[in-house]
Design an enzyme around this catalytic site. Structure first.
Site, short mmCIF file in Angstrom:
data_model
loop_
_atom_site.label_atom_id
_atom_site.label_comp_id
_atom_site.label_asym_id
_atom_site.label_seq_id
_atom_site.Cartn_x
_atom_site.Cartn_y
_atom_site.Cartn_z
N ARG A 240 16.85 87.64 4.14
CA ARG A 240 15.78 87.52 3.15
C ARG A 240 16.39 87.05 1.84
O ARG A 240 17.48 87.48 1.46
CB ARG A 240 15.08 88.86 2.92
CG ARG A 240 14.06 89.24 3.97
CD ARG A 240 12.82 88.32 3.91
NE ARG A 240 11.81 88.69 4.88
CZ ARG A 240 11.73 88.22 6.13
NH1 ARG A 240 12.63 87.33 6.55
NH2 ARG A 240 10.76 88.57 6.93
N GLU A 269 9.97 82.61 -2.17
CA GLU A 269 9.50 81.50 -1.33
C GLU A 269 7.98 81.32 -1.50
O GLU A 269 7.28 82.33 -1.59
CB GLU A 269 9.75 81.80 0.16
CG GLU A 269 11.17 81.82 0.56
CD GLU A 269 11.33 82.28 2.01
OE1 GLU A 269 10.35 82.27 2.76
OE2 GLU A 269 12.44 82.68 2.37
N HIS A 287 13.06 78.28 5.64
CA HIS A 287 12.72 79.48 6.44
C HIS A 287 12.30 79.10 7.86
O HIS A 287 11.16 79.31 8.27
CB HIS A 287 11.62 80.31 5.75
CG HIS A 287 11.58 81.73 6.23
ND1 HIS A 287 11.20 82.77 5.41
CD2 HIS A 287 11.87 82.29 7.43
CE1 HIS A 287 11.25 83.90 6.10
NE2 HIS A 287 11.65 83.63 7.32
C1 8YV Z 1 9.28 84.59 9.82
C2 8YV Z 1 11.11 86.14 9.75
O1 8YV Z 1 8.37 85.58 10.15
O2 8YV Z 1 10.42 87.61 11.43
C3 8YV Z 1 10.88 87.48 10.31
O3 8YV Z 1 11.15 88.47 9.59
O4 8YV Z 1 11.66 85.97 8.74
C4 8YV Z 1 10.60 84.93 10.46
O5 8YV Z 1 10.45 85.07 11.79
C5 8YV Z 1 8.72 83.32 10.24
O6 8YV Z 1 9.70 82.37 10.18
C6 8YV Z 1 7.53 82.96 9.37
O7 8YV Z 1 7.93 82.78 8.04
#
Ligand code: 8YV
Length: 321
Positions: A240, A269, A287
């Site tokens: 993150r 983001e 992302h």
């Molecule tokens: C995003 C992710 O959900 O699951 C997570 O925590 O960071 C990713 O899978 C996906 O890329 C949508 O932003």
């Protein structure tokens, strides 16, 4: 016939997942896929039994507290749930679910892509070619860093950290890690455990972040901790954005305090700190960690498996807390 449950789906999901929703639920869809505000989520959830949300949705304590009483479950289309106030949901008796496991491999793949892209100067090579500026091969052109025999430091040895280690072994990287708990020998597979991030980072040629965004990890990688890394270190983040202090990392990349970075996630983001765009030694992606058809299908199915189980009174596989 029992009436179908009504689900708010905050983002457009893959065709296979939408087909399942259409078959089993009454879906309230976001067909143009514009990110919804908190007020819009509250309004669209009217009469819904559940919500499928996603990273970027502002499901903070205030929004969760204003969801209609009909909402009994929230399934996030992600493994990370820093966008969802789980405690606020719990307080209202709303169950929360995520999608662990199904995106491990694709996120680990992207981690290696970023590590290689940053180490081998892929951005500069692409730019040279696309701009028609490649005058030909030379012995000293775009020299990057080799992987074999170097140390990869992994912060957070959960599912994704482990899958990264598995791939990195094939590149002959030496695996070092720091985690809340030491893994058993059967899962450690010869990796070296460090009891503190500092100890891990000071010998890391490559350093990859795999911890969730929490108040404790907020801006973990700040100027002080960047100084624990060797000068030639390459940092990778597929966890993150909030785990990194962007201004500090940009300073370190600009000054040469560290060599390079590969980043898939950014604080705030989709706004990305403009400092990254000007740097040649950062390899950035928007992302995309879980962005494969197979994985996004699996994430949607996993979210629905949880909701199906919950509404049927069975035990959902992925309850958060
Ligand atoms: C995003 C992710 O959900 O699951 C997570 O925590 O960071 C990713 O899978 C996906 O890329 C949508 O932003």
């Amino acid at each position: 016939m029992v009436p179908r449950k009504r689900l708010l789906i905050t983002r457009r999901l893959t065709e296979a997942v939408l087909a399942r929703i259409g078959r089993d639920y009454e879906g309230v869809l976001n067909t143009d896929d514009r990110p919804l505000t908190g007020d819009e989520i509250v309004a669209r959830a009217e009469g819904c039994d559940g919500v499928i949300c996603a990273p970027g949705d502002p499901l903070d304590g205030d929004v969760v507290s204003r969801l209609p009483d009909s909402v009994r479950a929230i399934a996030t289309f992600s493994v990370g749930y820093d966008h969802l106030d789980v405690a606020a949901a719990k307080q209202r008796g709303i169950r929360a679910f995520n999608t662990p496991g199904v995106l491990t491999d694709s996120t680990a793949d992207i981690t290696l892509l970023l590590l290689l892209g940053a180490a081998r100067r892929a951005f500069e090579g692409q730019r040279m070619l696309r701009a028609g500026q490649w005058a030909g091969w030379t012995p000293t052109q775009l020299l990057g860093r080799s992987l074999a025999g170097k140390r990869l430091g992994i912060l957070g040895m959960g599912r994704i950290g482990n899958a990264v280690a598995h791939r990195a072994r094939a590149f002959e990287l030496e695996i070092h890690y720091c985690n809340r708990h030491r893994l058993g020998a059967d899962r450690e597979l010869g990796a070296t455990f460090h009891t503190s991030p500092r100890e891990l980072m000071r010998g890391a040629d490559f350093f990859s972040l795999h911890c969730p965004a929490t108040p404790e990890t907020h801006h973990f990688l700040d100027a002080e901790r960047i100084d624990w890394l060797p000068d030639h270190a390459i940092v990778v983040n597929t966890a993150r954005g909030a785990v990194v202090d962007d201004a500090a990392l940009i300073d370190a990349l600009r000054s040469g305090r560290i060599a390079a970075a590969g980043l898939d996630v950014f604080e705030g983001e989709p706004d990305v700190h403009p400092g990254y765009r000007a740097l040649d030694n950062v390899y950035i992606l928007p992302h995309m960690g879980s962005a494969t058809i197979e994985t996004r299908d699996a994430m949607g199915h996993r979210a629905l498996d949880n909701l199906d189980a919950f509404f049927a009174g069975r035990n959902p596989p992925d309850s958060i807390e």
